[in-house]
Design a protein around this motif. Structure first.
Motif, PDB file in Angstrom:
ATOM      1  N   ALA A 170     -15.061  -9.649   2.693  1.00 12.89           N
ATOM      2  CA  ALA A 170     -15.154 -10.215   1.438  1.00 12.89           C
ATOM      3  C   ALA A 170     -14.517 -11.782   1.921  1.00 12.89           C
ATOM      4  CB  ALA A 170     -14.186 -10.162   0.259  1.00 12.89           C
ATOM      5  N   ASP A 171     -15.144 -13.466   1.002  1.00 10.37           N
ATOM      6  CA  ASP A 171     -14.615 -14.074   1.805  1.00 10.37           C
ATOM      7  C   ASP A 171     -13.717 -14.536   0.881  1.00 10.37           C
ATOM      8  OD1 ASP A 171     -14.255 -17.344   1.585  1.00 10.37           O
ATOM      9  OD2 ASP A 171     -15.297 -16.919   3.481  1.00 10.37           O
ATOM     10  N   LYS A 172     -11.874 -14.842   1.291  1.00 13.31           N
ATOM     11  CA  LYS A 172     -10.969 -15.053   0.518  1.00 13.31           C
ATOM     12  C   LYS A 172     -10.968 -16.026  -1.103  1.00 13.31           C
ATOM     13  CE  LYS A 172      -7.035 -13.774   3.729  1.00 13.31           C
ATOM     14  NZ  LYS A 172      -5.856 -14.102   4.382  1.00 13.31           N
ATOM     15  N   GLN A 173     -11.541 -17.481  -0.388  1.00 13.83           N
ATOM     16  CA  GLN A 173     -12.552 -18.210  -1.435  1.00 13.83           C
ATOM     17  C   GLN A 173     -13.570 -18.431  -2.108  1.00 13.83           C
ATOM     18  OE1 GLN A 173     -12.613 -21.616   0.986  1.00 13.83           O
ATOM     19  NE2 GLN A 173     -10.530 -22.629   1.164  1.00 13.83           N
ATOM     20  N   HIS A 174     -14.079 -17.223  -1.692  1.00 12.99           N
ATOM     21  CA  HIS A 174     -15.762 -17.325  -2.492  1.00 12.99           C
ATOM     22  C   HIS A 174     -16.150 -15.778  -3.013  1.00 12.99           C
ATOM     23  CE1 HIS A 174     -17.054 -21.714  -1.105  1.00 12.99           C
ATOM     24  NE2 HIS A 174     -16.422 -20.942   0.142  1.00 12.99           N
ATOM     25  N   ASP A 175     -14.994 -14.880  -2.318  1.00  6.65           N
ATOM     26  CA  ASP A 175     -15.916 -13.134  -3.549  1.00  6.65           C
ATOM     27  C   ASP A 175     -14.895 -12.654  -4.343  1.00  6.65           C
ATOM     28  OD1 ASP A 175     -18.513 -13.379  -1.903  1.00  6.65           O
ATOM     29  OD2 ASP A 175     -16.898 -12.803  -0.245  1.00  6.65           O
ATOM     30  N   LEU A 176     -13.175 -12.848  -3.454  1.00  2.00           N
ATOM     31  CA  LEU A 176     -12.114 -12.761  -4.421  1.00  2.00           C
ATOM     32  C   LEU A 176     -11.731 -13.558  -5.541  1.00  2.00           C
ATOM     33  CD1 LEU A 176      -9.767 -11.605  -1.553  1.00  2.00           C
ATOM     34  CD2 LEU A 176     -11.248 -10.214  -2.786  1.00  2.00           C
TER      35      LEU A 176
END
Length: 106
Positions: free
Chosen positions: A39-45
């Motif tokens: 999970a990408d911290k900037q785009h998925d969370l």
């Protein structure tokens, strides 16, 4: 010789550290297939104010069943709670051990 090593980067290769990703490890309830998901911290969370939330439907590559997940994370990106349907979460150690055992069988 030391000058050339410093100039061209000789010696131990640097290990890549993914600072933008959070990894989750899941095993399918139906077939036992293991999946590593990033999970990408900037785009998925999704920022909830007090932490983060991640919604994901995971599909393994063996039986292709859907594994639905909702994960709550604190401000340090550590899992605080989760819901999962069709599978179970694994620790990285469990995942690595299972992958090593499967590789040893082949």
């Amino acid at each position: 010789m030391g000058f050339l090593k410093k100039l061209f980067g000789g010696g131990e290769p640097k290990k890549y550290v993914d600072k933008q990703g959070v990894y989750f490890y899941v095993a399918c309830d139906n077939c036992g297939s293991r999946v590593k998901v990033r999970a990408d911290k900037q785009h998925d969370l999704q920022n909830t104010g007090s932490g983060y939330e991640w919604h994901k439907t995971i599909v393994d590559n063996r039986c292709f069943r859907r594994i639905r997940t909702v994960v709550q994370l604190n401000g340090n990106y550590q899992m605080t709670s989760h819901e999962i349907t069709g599978g179970r979460f694994m620790t990285q150690e469990e995942f690595d051990a299972a992958e090593a055992a499967a590789a040893a069988e082949n």
